[in-house]
Design a protein around this motif. Structure first.
Motif, short mmCIF file in Angstrom:
data_model
loop_
_atom_site.label_atom_id
_atom_site.label_comp_id
_atom_site.label_asym_id
_atom_site.label_seq_id
_atom_site.Cartn_x
_atom_site.Cartn_y
_atom_site.Cartn_z
N ALA A 99 0.80 -1.24 0.01
CA ALA A 99 -0.18 -0.14 -0.06
C ALA A 99 0.67 1.15 0.06
O ALA A 99 0.66 2.18 -0.59
N LEU A 100 1.98 0.97 0.84
CA LEU A 100 2.92 2.47 0.89
C LEU A 100 3.43 2.51 -0.47
O LEU A 100 3.48 3.83 -0.98
N ILE A 101 4.08 1.40 -0.82
CA ILE A 101 5.09 1.52 -2.24
C ILE A 101 4.07 1.88 -3.27
O ILE A 101 4.26 3.03 -4.26
N GLY A 102 2.93 1.30 -3.34
CA GLY A 102 1.90 1.41 -4.40
C GLY A 102 1.34 2.71 -4.64
O GLY A 102 1.39 3.42 -5.41
N ARG A 107 1.17 6.12 -10.02
CA ARG A 107 0.77 7.23 -11.07
C ARG A 107 1.74 7.13 -11.97
O ARG A 107 1.41 7.78 -13.20
N ARG A 108 2.76 6.57 -11.90
CA ARG A 108 3.89 6.41 -12.92
C ARG A 108 3.67 5.30 -13.67
O ARG A 108 3.28 4.47 -13.26
N THR A 109 3.86 5.55 -14.92
CA THR A 109 3.67 4.37 -16.09
C THR A 109 5.04 3.86 -16.70
O THR A 109 6.02 4.74 -16.50
N LEU B 275 12.27 10.51 -8.68
CA LEU B 275 11.34 10.11 -9.41
C LEU B 275 9.94 10.59 -9.09
O LEU B 275 9.13 10.75 -10.19
N LEU B 276 9.66 10.78 -7.77
CA LEU B 276 8.37 11.02 -7.34
C LEU B 276 8.25 12.66 -7.60
O LEU B 276 7.23 13.16 -8.09
N VAL B 277 9.33 13.30 -7.60
CA VAL B 277 9.11 15.12 -7.54
C VAL B 277 9.36 15.31 -8.88
O VAL B 277 8.57 16.34 -9.46
N ARG B 278 10.42 14.74 -9.58
CA ARG B 278 10.75 15.17 -11.11
C ARG B 278 10.96 13.84 -11.71
O ARG B 278 12.04 13.66 -11.77
N PRO B 279 9.87 13.48 -12.25
CA PRO B 279 10.17 12.12 -12.88
C PRO B 279 10.96 11.98 -14.00
O PRO B 279 11.56 11.30 -14.65
N GLN B 280 11.22 13.22 -14.68
CA GLN B 280 12.02 13.42 -16.02
C GLN B 280 13.52 13.42 -15.43
O GLN B 280 14.34 13.51 -16.36
N GLY B 281 13.71 13.44 -14.20
CA GLY B 281 15.16 13.26 -13.70
C GLY B 281 15.59 14.93 -13.60
O GLY B 281 15.03 15.65 -14.00
N LEU B 282 16.94 14.91 -13.17
CA LEU B 282 17.42 16.24 -12.87
C LEU B 282 17.64 16.98 -13.97
O LEU B 282 17.33 18.35 -14.22
N PHE B 283 18.11 16.39 -15.29
CA PHE B 283 18.55 16.96 -16.32
C PHE B 283 17.76 16.86 -17.58
O PHE B 283 18.03 17.26 -18.70
#
Lengths: 325, 286, 251
Positions: A99-102, A107-109, B275-283
């Motif tokens: 649940a935490l990790i999910g 939302r990322r694909t 990845l959570l904050v900036r999924p496109q990475g730093l650059f």
């Protein structure tokens, strides 16, 4: 409805065949290997709910298998004996972690989801690795006992005998399989499948796709956790390797070689994988080479898995029959 | 304390350069062939073994590094022809598993070729000892390895930015659908990309040999970190991996002073947060 | 009972930028209950982006969207759908790995308030959803394909299925994005007739390039260009509008 009746009859035949196969398995291969097949079968079916049904390419399932194994293992190594409670804790451990990790990843694909689950897997690995006082660190969590079940009137069920433990694994395996198959045919499973094929369309029909995917992720986490608990009890130790990302790779591989389109696929995949591993390791110390070659050949020539092979063979045979006529 | 930190900083830069080499190779392969090369760690190990054999046969160390590069590049060619080209059209997960299988094969071949005992090698006389910078000592080999990585990375950068081949590579990464119409042999371009990426992994392995020795399993953790570096730098950014590699190396080295047990876990935590904050990475650009 | 000119869906000052491109530019538009309102415009005018904004597939950079008078600008796309807005897509978005019946079932189940978190009952066992699904199949002459794998349907039939799925969502407002794109003349005629029978019962918003279809069945037409409204009126007004002729008909 005659059609519905016929379908139900076919299901009963299939279920009976499955029970018979599970009963016969320890007669064909050593009982602990058979138990391992069932445990990885459970793990692979849970993974297939994500990979095959929901299209969630998780590369971190070993984290949940490990979480269940370590939670139940710690409980049983501390001197507690209740098996149902141990399994409950394992399921809860796998489920809460999922649940935490999910919640953070769902939302990322695509490759981002894969990389996130992979990173979480590694994070869990290093936490377990470093937390030596509780987890045993590098040496694994030893001293896991198998636990017992208290039944009214019947007394205490013990599983120290490997055949008794197999029976336990068999019951849990068949129950998991029934639940997962039923689930893939339920509204939940059908909508998950729809979201795999076109998430945007499914949202536009009024479904909260991320919530459904998260539910699937948690369910897979719970079942994987229970499989992990069984694994720890089988060899009375939870090895750190079981949480390593390679474990996530192996279980995905089981799903892919078996075939994703039915729950039978991952079970076949797990059986073949465990069996081949045993066979190759007897033949040659460099057996992972054979395993690697097998992986490559299957992935290139049978992208649909062994189920696809069966489908092709039966199509080929029926064509042959028609030609003869 | 300051001395310890500056020593770790220097160490971190050296490790970071090796990470950068690894991740740059991954980045080229991901950019051109659009596959996550999960055999990258095995190619890295191959580089270390090849370098060992070359110097054992009497070649000077720099020649050993070249052998590591060339040998891994050749292995990349073989890998592409026998495996990668068949799974190029598939999804990331099947590609990953297939290359994972290839990594198993390569690692076992290393054990067959070089035996099961890990190998170690000390750098040549010239590269032993340290340079005194006043406030800290820099081991000569670490300075050499960093310089060497920096030179190679700059060389590849020039190759990609300043040559016709590089123009094709850039076109292949930015507009894969256009390359065909430019009259470029796409297959050859992809093979070249695979070889270049694999070669960089081999070179990284050769450079790591005097630091960490050679074992068949040395690639697994290195590759996991290289993927972290790739993601932190940005999957869409060819050069992001270089800066991210340095950053990860330094952070990891400094963390071993502050919290040794958590130093690797921190790296994954950083990756998750990015990845959570900036999924496109730093650059990376969106 | 809602009045004749009750506005069901409206956008006010709606904007969307992609990079430096303003695709929808402070656009205001309103849709009247029970009418068929067509949206015309050259490629790149921002029509599909407008649809995506109205259904919240993408979020606007500015402006508000009102559904039955209440602000829904911040709602998620599934919530908008549950308030009775359904759409079809320009690129077919049917589920290829499912039977035709299951495709429609997924829409019909939700339309009946079905909970997707039902794990144990069989999906086929919901008679109301099945009845609605069957009715939608019937309406587009797809009944004979009910048990066919969707990927085996012809392109035209897939387009019809797309509309059937949209209907099975039992909406009040239907957004159709180029429903006749890529269809044969015969199929186009059938789709046109189906849409004509939906008029009045539903509020329909339609993006369409086929002038015959648009002029024959529309109540209202809005012409868009470069993300703004160029003209608005009945079919006859639009036919005679000079600036429309210049921008769109290229004369």
């Amino acid at each position: 409805m005659p059609k519905g009746g016929a379908l139900a009859a076919a299901d009963i035949v299939r279920a009976a065949a499955m029970v018979a196969a599970v009963a016969a398995l320890p007669l064909v291969i050593p009982v602990n290997i058979a138990t391992e097949v069932l445990i990885y079968g459970i793990f692979a079916m849970a993974t297939n709910l994500l990979v095959g049904t929901a299209g969630l390419y998780s590369f971190g399932q070993a984290a949940f298998f490990g979480a269940g194994g370590y939670v139940a293992g710690y409980f049983l190594a501390q001197g507690f004996v209740s098996l149902p409670l141990a399994l409950l804790l394992a399921g809860a451990g796998g489920g809460v972690l999922a649940a935490l990790i999910g919640a953070l990843s769902i939302r990322r694909t695509g490759i981002y989801f894969m990389m996130l689950t992979f990173a979480f897997n590694q994070l869990v690995f290093y936490v377990i690795y470093s937390w030596q006082s509780v987890t045993g660190g590098e040496d694994g969590l030893a001293g896991i006992r198998r636990g017992t079940i208290e039944l009214p009137f019947l007394g205490t069920l013990k599983f120290d005998d490997n055949r008794a433990f197999y029976a336990l694994a068999a019951v849990l395996f068949l129950v998991s399989m029934a639940i997962l198959i039923r689930m893939t045919r339920s509204p939940f499973g059908l909508v998950l499948d729809a979201a795999r094929q076109n998430a945007r369309r499914t949202t536009s029909l009024g479904y909260s796709v991320h919530a459904l995917q998260l539910a699937a992720f948690v369910i897979a986490g719970v079942i994987s956790g229970i499989a992990g608990a069984l694994f720890g009890m089988l060899y009375r130790i939870m090895p750190i390797d079981a949480v390593h990302w390679t474990g996530s790779a192996y279980v995905v591989f089981m799903v892919l070689i078996g075939g994703q389109r039915s729950m039978l696929g991952p079970v076949l995949g797990a059986a073949i994988f465990i069996w081949l591993q045993g066979l190759f390791s007897l033949v040659w110390t460099r057996w992972p080479l054979l395993l690697g070659l097998f992986v490559i050949v299957v992935m290139i020539y049978l992208p649909g898995g062994l189920l696809d092979l069966f489908a092709r063979v039966s199509a080929w045979r029926s064509r042959l029959r028609e030609q003869r006529r | 304390m300051l001395w310890l930190i500056s020593a770790q900083l220097v160490n971190g830069i050296a490790i970071g350069m090796i990470y950068a080499l690894m991740a740059f190779g991954l980045s080229i392969i991901k950019g051109l062939l659009n596959i996550p090369n999960f055999a990258h760690g095995a190619l890295y190990a191959l580089g270390a073994y090849l370098c060992y054999s070359a110097v054992s046969a009497g070649l000077p160390f720099p020649a050993g590094l070249f052998v590591a590069f060339a040998g891994a590049a050749l292995a990349g060619l073989v890998l592409d022809r026998l495996v990668v080209r068949f799974v190029r059209a598939g999804g990331y997960l099947p590609q990953l598993i297939t290359l994972f299988g290839a990594a198993l094969v390569i690692e076992q071949l290393l054990l067959i070729g070089w035996g099961t005992i890990g190998l170690s090698y000390s750098p040549p006389e010239l590269l032993r000892g340290s340079i005194d910078l006043g406030f800290t000592l820099v081991p000569r080999y670490i300075a050499f390895a960093s310089l060497c990585s920096a030179l190679v990375i700059s060389g590849v950068w020039l190759l990609i930015e300043r040559t016709r081949f590089g123009a094709w590579v850039r076109a292949g990464i930015e507009r894969p659908e256009m390359t065909q119409s430019l009259g470029i042999n796409v297959d050859l371009l992809l093979i070249a990309g695979m070889m270049l990426g694999a070669g960089l992994a081999g070179l990284a392995g050769g450079l790591a040999l005097p630091l960490m020795g050679a074992t068949s399993t040395m690639g697994g953790d290195m590759m996991a970190i290289a993927f972290v570096v790739l993601v932190i730098g940005g999957l869409g950014s060819l050069y992001g991996a270089i800066a991210a590699g340095l950053m990860v190396g330094v952070v990891q080295s400094l963390m071993t002073v502050a919290a040794p047990a958590a130093s690797t876990a921190i790296i994954y935590l950083v990756m998750i947060v990015i990845l959570l904050v900036r999924p496109q990475g730093l650059f990376g650009e969106r | 009972m809602t009045s004749q000119d009750h506005i069901v869906l409206a956008a006010d000052g709606l904007s969307k930028r992609f990079g430096g491109n303003t695709v929808v530019d402070r656009l205001s538009i309103s849709f009247v209950n029970g009418r068929l309102h067509s949206i015309l415009g050259p490629n790149g005018a921002g029509k599909t982006t407008l649809f995506n904004l109205l259904t919240k597939d993408i979020s606007p950079d500015g402006g508000t969207i009102r559904l039955d008078g209440s602000d829904v600008t911040r709602l998620s796309p599934d919530r908008i759908a549950r308030r009775g807005v359904a759409r079809s897509y320009q690129i077919s978005s049917v589920y290829l790995d499912m039977s035709v019946r299951d495709n429609i079932w997924v829409a019909a189940y939700r339309a009946h308030g079905g909970n997707p978190l039902v794990f144990w009952r069989k999906a086929g066992g919901y008679s109301e959803a099945r009845a609605l699904a069957d009715a939608c199949l019937e309406r587009l002459d797809l009944t004979c394909f009910a048990d066919t794998a969707t990927k085996e349907l012809s392109y035209g039939d897939q387009r019809l299925l797309e509309i059937a799925v949209t209907l099975a969502a039992a909406p009040r407002i239907i957004l159709l994005d180029e429903p006749t794109a890529g269809l044969s003349r015969k199929e186009t005629e059938r789709v046109k007739q189906v849409i004509a029978t939906l008029k009045g019962a539903f509020s329909i918003i339609m993006i369409e390039h086929n002038m015959g279809v648009v002029m024959d069945i529309s109540d209202e037409i809005t012409v868009m260009n470069r993300g703004t409204v160029l003209a608005h009126g009945g079919p006859d007004d639009i036919r005679g509008n000079k600036s429309v002729q210049e921008a769109y008909f290229g004369s």
